[in-house]
Each structure stands twice: as structure tokens, then as C-alpha cells.
Design a protein around this motif. Structure first.
Motif: not given
Ligand code: GTP
Length: 308
Positions: A175-177, A180, A215, A218-219
């Protein structure tokens, strides 16, 4: 991309003159691969890249066309290659048997080159469309790597295979840190771009062909590594973590580093021995990812159940 390469036609006939005539008919538009027996055909049908179409003589010494077709259809790698049977008009053609064996069409000898070409063309065009549909069903549109649906299929296949061989299967949740914060700070388009770079980097860092990244949503990404023990899996996971750090993608809104990082949960187990279902393996890796996040991010948390 798909259409820039010549499609490949495997031509199977025990009579060399027939093969020569078919090659002459098709070679201007397609790459042709000759095979003079059923046994050779099976071998050549299973190469990389796979043929796109097989022209298969029915009456051959040794393995006949029906047996070859059955073997091709029984192998998951070759089962989707369309087969056109070739038969002499003098041989009483059992059309029903041909279609039941899995053929898409049949051509009678002596050949009329224009008819052979037309039939081959129809089936190769269908094949291109089917390949494209398969691709759309299995590839994530944003990052161009496998999607979750394909991952689930691969996981089920590898689960069964490693269960039979009693070898360990390694699975990573990634997971990307603070992603958000990344979106909020740089905008969603930059966020998409970042996910594409992360996906490409993970994909390119994996060296062994059976190791696959997808994938998950999300991230979040997932990696499966069949027949990989704990030590090997840990090494690869650490390499993935470092390779993302080394991209040095600026992330001013990250609470752990000034650049984009990933956290990884890695679980290794022998299917059915330490863990009962693929879903459980995913859950273990997910819990470890959660721990990696809780303990500061940009790190790997790991368990090797196959050592127990
Ligand atoms: N740009 C973009 N953002 C995405 C995509 N899919 C998911 N996201 C975003 O990824 C973010 C994930 O946020 P969180 O699940 O809160 O996790 P985080 O901010 O990475 O925090 P930690 O995982 O706790 O480090 C959200 O803001 C989603 O909107 C996508 O396809 N493109």
C-alpha cells in the motif's frame, strides 16, 4: 500493439507437400510454423508466444488430429487457440466429431487457396477480438498491470499448483503511504501518475516470470510469488520497497518521508498445510500490512508459516 505483429499459424500435416502449399498460401500475411506430426504439433503449440491458429490434419500416423486437438484443449495454456481441421474429401469427414473435439471449422483437400485464406482470416480476426476482450477483462485501465479479477484467478491456479507440489506460496499486500495526502496536495491527476509509476516500478523489479503484481484496488497492490521460500520472498519484498524509495517521487505531504514510500505485508505458507484457503493467505498478509502501517510505514512486516 497487438496488430503490429504478424499472427502465427501452426500448420500440422504429415505430408510435406501439403505444408508447403499452405505456407505458400499464407506466408505473405502470417507467420507460419510447420509441424509434421501430432507429437511435434503439441510441442510447437506450447511455445511462447503461442500460435494464434492451428491448421490440423486429421489423418496422420501416430497421434491423429482428434487426439492432438483433445490434448490441446486439455491444456489451459493452449485450450483457447482455435483449431481448423484439414481433411481430404475422400476421407469420410465426421463433421460432428470435429466440432465436438473443439474445432472451430474444417477445410477439405485439395485446397482452394483463396478459400483457405478467407477462412483463416475470419478466425484470426475473431481471435484478435477475443484476445482484446480477455485483455480488457484482466488488465487495470490506469496502471496497465493485471487487475484484481486476474489476480484472483492466478491465486487460485497457483494455490492448486503449489498445493500439489507441497511448495511455499508467498503473497504480499502493498500500500502506498499517505496517498490521500498525496492526492490532496498534488491533485488527483498527479495521484494517477504516481500510481502508474509505482505499478511500473513494481512490475519491472520482479525478475522471475511467475512472480506477478496486480492492482488490488485504489492505491493497493498485491504480489504473488509461487514456489518461493520465506528468505527469498523477504529479499524480493525488501527490493520492492527500496525500488519505490529510489524513484524519489516527491511527497511533501507524507508524514514519514519527503518522498513516496510503500508498506508491505508478506505471508509465506504451503497451501492446505499451514493455511486452508487463498482468502486466508490474503488476510494474513493484510494484517501484516496493517502492522507495518501502524509501526511507522515504509517497512515490511513478514511471517513465514512454512517454517512451523
Ligand atoms: N489519484 C488516485 N487516487 C486514488 C485512486 N484510488 C484510490 N485513490 C486514493 O487513495 C487514497 C487512499 O487513502 P487512505 O486509504 O486513507 O490511505 P493513505 O492516505 O494512503 O494512508 P495510509 O495507507 O494509512 O498510509 C484515497 O484518497 C483515494 O481517493 C486512483 O485511482 N487515483
Amino acid at each position: 500493439m497487438v496488430s503490429s505483429k504478424k499472427q502465427r499459424v501452426l500448420i500440422v500435416d504429415d505430408i510435406a507437400e501439403n505444408i508447403r502449399m499452405l505456407i505458400e498460401t499464407l506466408k505473405s500475411e502470417y507467420a507460419t510454423i510447420p509441424a509434421t506430426s501430432g507429437e511435434i504439433a503439441i510441442e510447437k503449440a506450447n511455445t511462447d508466444p503461442l500460435p494464434d491458429l492451428i491448421l490440423l490434419d486429421i489423418l496422420m500416423p501416430g497421434m491423429d488430429g482428434y487426439a492432438v486437438c483433445a490434448a490441446l484443449k486439455a491444456n489451459p495454456r493452449t485450450q483457447d487457440i482455435p483449431v481448423i481441421f484439414i481433411t481430404a474429401v475422400s476421407e469420410a469427414m465426421d463433421e460432428e466429431r470435429a466440432f465436438k473435439a473443439g474445432a472451430v471449422d474444417y477445410i477439405t483437400k485439395p485446397f482452394v487457396p483463396a478459400v483457405v485464406k478467407a477462412r483463416v482470416q475470419v478466425h484470426l480476426e475473431l481471435k484478435l477480438k477475443n484476445d482484446l476482450l480477455q485483455r480488457l477483462a484482466h488488465i487495470d485501465g490506469l496502471t496497465n498491470i493485471y487487475n484484481r479479477r486476474k489476480f484472483n484467478e492466478l491465486l487460485d491456479e497457483e494455490w492448486k499448483r503449489t498445493q500439489r507440489s507441497r511448495s511455499p506460496l508467498a503473497l504480499m499486500m502493498i500500500d502506498v503511504d499517505y496517498f490521500k495526502n498525496y492526492n490532496d496536495f498534488y491533485g488527483h491527476t498527479a495521484g494517477d501518475d504516481c500510481l502508474r509509476r509505482v505499478a511500473r516500478c513494481l512490475d519491472q523489479t520482479l525478475q522471475r516470470p511467475p512472480d506477478t503484481v496486480a492492482r488490488y484496488g485504489g492505491e493497493e497492490f498485491v504480489v504473488i510469488m509461487p514456489e518461493t521460500n520465506g528468505q527469498g520472498a523477504q529479499y524480493v519484498a525488501e527490493m520492492l520497497r527500496k525500488s519505490i524509495e529510489e524513484l524519489q517521487i516527491p511527497h511533501e505531504a507524507s508524514c514519514c518521508c519527503g518522498h513516496v514510500t510503500i508498506s508491505i505485508g508478506l505471508a509465506v505458507a504451503i497451501p492446505e498445510v499451514q493455511i486452508g484457503t487463498p482468502r486466508e493467505l490474503v488476510d494474513v498478509a493484510d494484517r501484516l500490512l496493517y502492522e507495518a502501517k501502524a509501526q511507522g510505514r515504509n517497512q515490511l512486516h513478514f511471517t513465514d508459516l512454512s517454517k512451523n
